[in-house]
Design an enzyme around this catalytic site. Sequence first.
Site, PDB file in Angstrom:
ATOM      1  N   CYS A 115      -7.463   5.562  19.336  1.00 46.96           N
ATOM      2  CA  CYS A 115      -6.711   6.818  19.432  1.00 46.96           C
ATOM      3  C   CYS A 115      -5.965   6.848  20.758  1.00 46.96           C
ATOM      4  O   CYS A 115      -6.473   6.398  21.772  1.00 46.96           O
ATOM      5  CB  CYS A 115      -7.667   8.007  19.417  1.00 46.96           C
ATOM      6  SG  CYS A 115      -8.445   8.189  17.824  1.00 46.96           S
ATOM      7  N   THR A 170     -28.058   2.402  44.738  1.00 46.09           N
ATOM      8  CA  THR A 170     -29.409   2.812  44.346  1.00 46.09           C
ATOM      9  C   THR A 170     -29.493   2.849  42.828  1.00 46.09           C
ATOM     10  O   THR A 170     -28.613   3.400  42.165  1.00 46.09           O
ATOM     11  CB  THR A 170     -29.737   4.199  44.947  1.00 46.09           C
ATOM     12  OG1 THR A 170     -29.537   4.116  46.352  1.00 46.09           O
ATOM     13  CG2 THR A 170     -31.163   4.612  44.645  1.00 46.09           C
ATOM     14  N   THR A 210     -19.371  -2.169  30.181  1.00 38.52           N
ATOM     15  CA  THR A 210     -18.030  -2.344  30.760  1.00 38.52           C
ATOM     16  C   THR A 210     -18.150  -2.953  32.157  1.00 38.52           C
ATOM     17  O   THR A 210     -17.442  -3.917  32.488  1.00 38.52           O
ATOM     18  CB  THR A 210     -17.290  -0.987  30.813  1.00 38.52           C
ATOM     19  OG1 THR A 210     -17.227  -0.461  29.486  1.00 38.52           O
ATOM     20  CG2 THR A 210     -15.887  -1.138  31.364  1.00 38.52           C
ATOM     21  N   ASN A 228     -17.505  -5.223  17.452  1.00 40.36           N
ATOM     22  CA  ASN A 228     -17.869  -3.811  17.248  1.00 40.36           C
ATOM     23  C   ASN A 228     -17.194  -3.199  16.027  1.00 40.36           C
ATOM     24  O   ASN A 228     -17.728  -2.270  15.429  1.00 40.36           O
ATOM     25  CB  ASN A 228     -17.541  -2.985  18.499  1.00 40.36           C
ATOM     26  CG  ASN A 228     -16.126  -3.184  18.988  1.00 40.36           C
ATOM     27  OD1 ASN A 228     -15.610  -4.293  18.976  1.00 40.36           O
ATOM     28  ND2 ASN A 228     -15.488  -2.121  19.408  1.00 40.36           N
ATOM     29  N   SER A 281     -25.761  -2.907  26.693  1.00 40.82           N
ATOM     30  CA  SER A 281     -25.585  -1.488  26.986  1.00 40.82           C
ATOM     31  C   SER A 281     -26.726  -0.681  26.365  1.00 40.82           C
ATOM     32  O   SER A 281     -27.121  -0.934  25.223  1.00 40.82           O
ATOM     33  CB  SER A 281     -24.251  -1.031  26.401  1.00 40.82           C
ATOM     34  OG  SER A 281     -24.065   0.351  26.604  1.00 40.82           O
ATOM     35  N   ALA A 282     -27.225   0.313  27.116  1.00 36.74           N
ATOM     36  CA  ALA A 282     -28.378   1.087  26.645  1.00 36.74           C
ATOM     37  C   ALA A 282     -28.046   2.011  25.480  1.00 36.74           C
ATOM     38  O   ALA A 282     -28.856   2.194  24.571  1.00 36.74           O
ATOM     39  CB  ALA A 282     -28.939   1.923  27.799  1.00 36.74           C
ATOM     40  N   HIS A 283     -26.834   2.588  25.513  1.00 36.04           N
ATOM     41  CA  HIS A 283     -26.596   3.681  24.553  1.00 36.04           C
ATOM     42  C   HIS A 283     -26.348   3.204  23.122  1.00 36.04           C
ATOM     43  O   HIS A 283     -26.232   4.000  22.215  1.00 36.04           O
ATOM     44  CB  HIS A 283     -25.490   4.627  25.039  1.00 36.04           C
ATOM     45  CG  HIS A 283     -24.096   4.118  25.000  1.00 36.04           C
ATOM     46  ND1 HIS A 283     -23.237   4.432  23.973  1.00 36.04           N
ATOM     47  CD2 HIS A 283     -23.383   3.352  25.864  1.00 36.04           C
ATOM     48  CE1 HIS A 283     -22.054   3.881  24.226  1.00 36.04           C
ATOM     49  NE2 HIS A 283     -22.119   3.219  25.353  1.00 36.04           N
ATOM     50  N   GLN A 292     -23.114  -5.161  20.986  1.00 32.95           N
ATOM     51  CA  GLN A 292     -23.409  -4.776  19.600  1.00 32.95           C
ATOM     52  C   GLN A 292     -24.508  -5.636  18.988  1.00 32.95           C
ATOM     53  O   GLN A 292     -25.059  -5.285  17.950  1.00 32.95           O
ATOM     54  CB  GLN A 292     -22.142  -4.859  18.733  1.00 32.95           C
ATOM     55  CG  GLN A 292     -21.039  -3.905  19.167  1.00 32.95           C
ATOM     56  CD  GLN A 292     -21.379  -2.433  18.917  1.00 32.95           C
ATOM     57  OE1 GLN A 292     -22.325  -2.109  18.195  1.00 32.95           O
ATOM     58  NE2 GLN A 292     -20.625  -1.537  19.521  1.00 32.95           N
TER      59      GLN A 292
HETATM   60  N1  PMP Z   1     -18.435  -3.968  24.505  1.00 28.52           N
HETATM   61  C1  PMP Z   1     -18.575  -3.602  23.240  1.00 28.52           C
HETATM   62  C2  PMP Z   1     -18.567  -4.647  22.168  1.00 28.52           C
HETATM   63  C3  PMP Z   1     -18.746  -2.256  22.905  1.00 28.52           C
HETATM   64  O1  PMP Z   1     -18.880  -1.904  21.621  1.00 28.52           O
HETATM   65  C4  PMP Z   1     -18.776  -1.296  23.942  1.00 28.52           C
HETATM   66  C5  PMP Z   1     -18.960   0.165  23.640  1.00 28.52           C
HETATM   67  N2  PMP Z   1     -17.920   0.717  22.879  1.00 28.52           N
HETATM   68  C6  PMP Z   1     -18.623  -1.738  25.264  1.00 28.52           C
HETATM   69  C7  PMP Z   1     -18.462  -3.075  25.510  1.00 28.52           C
HETATM   70  C8  PMP Z   1     -18.677  -0.776  26.419  1.00 28.52           C
HETATM   71  O2  PMP Z   1     -20.009  -0.405  26.682  1.00 28.52           O
HETATM   72  P1  PMP Z   1     -20.356   0.774  27.711  1.00 28.52           P
HETATM   73  O3  PMP Z   1     -20.065   2.042  26.994  1.00 28.52           O
HETATM   74  O4  PMP Z   1     -21.810   0.593  28.021  1.00 28.52           O
HETATM   75  O5  PMP Z   1     -19.525   0.570  28.930  1.00 28.52           O
END
Ligand code: PMP
Length: 389
Positions: free
Chosen positions: A323, A236, A70, A151, A199-201, A179
Amino acid sequence: MIYLDHNATAPVAPEAVIAMRDALERAWGNPSSTHGPGQDARRLLGTARAQVALLVGCRPDELVFTSGATEANHAALLGAVDPRRPTPRRDRLVLSAVEHPALLALADRLRHFGHVVDLLPVGSDGRIDLDRADALIGTDVALVSVMGANNETGVCMPLADLAAMAHARGALLHADATQLVGKSVLRFADSGADLWSVSAHKVGGPKGVGALVVRKGLDWPALLAGRQERGRRGGTENLPGIAGFGAAAAVAASTLPADLDRMAALRDRLESGACGLPDATVYGAGAPRLPNTSLMRFGNLPAEAVLHGLERAGVVAASGAACHAGGNRPSHVLLAMGATPPQALGGVRFSLGRDTTAAAVEAALDALQATVTRLRHNRRAVAEPATVS
Ligand code: PMP
């Protein structure tokens, strides 16, 4: 529990947990400090940067670590209209209509600041309409921004074509590759894009860390001022998070091509089984897609009801519909693909991961069949109440 919602977030890789713990316990110094503890932290930062760069397919010095995709998306769009960028100034942005809601919300804000933001339509297969893109991307455009892969549908966007179009008009291409990374062999270096958000997660790392990839030689204004990240992102560094990102990226990179083939085979099995159910539709089936994602609809059954039934049977999936308090809003992605509002409330997304097994897919199919059959039966019973004579 069978977890089929990897596009929302992936389980944290054990290697990432170890790396984060190590960073907290042993590399707690400030990477900007010149003394020993600082230099230990700095070395760890360098290792993680190299690991993430390998997975993303970029140079380590092209990565600017952020708090997630984001923030990276914000840095891309706000950087494009930043007055510090070299002239000629351009105020127009072109985004796809199926971008992440946070990016679309930012686009709205930019409109309030006086910028012109146009939306690129997609076809019924979820792909960007290149003829419309050709007409919309003029020489007044600063940045074209599209998802690398959507996504909700997993549909991959034609980045090379869009990059060529943008560059021919003096504009840049940003891809939200959140994605794409870990689910595709496409490398930043080969994508034609100037900027990527990652994004890492989504790849087994922790939440709250990501990166903006900035093509070498492109001088991009910092969103957060400060000296870190060579002046490109102040604050940091989130070293435990970045170390976790690096470790997860290393695992993902080491097994990537084999994982993609395996996920594609499982996804195909899921779709062929689900398509045996009456009125099942798979979105974007004819378009190039991520190997792990399948967005389906079962007639006019609301996704919420299907997901509830699945979860009761131990299967976790997701809906494309956002939602909000008091209910669901139809998916903007499905609406952009031409779905009606009731249809756009029906998208059920299954997203597989490296850890998904064939047995899990079979169990999910059994649960899906039982749920859809029961919901249809209940609906019929409501629509045709038994007559009492
Ligand atoms: N872009 C896309 C295509 C995503 O799927 C997501 C996560 N839902 C994000 C951005 C946001 O990523 P983050 O949770 O790292 O801010």
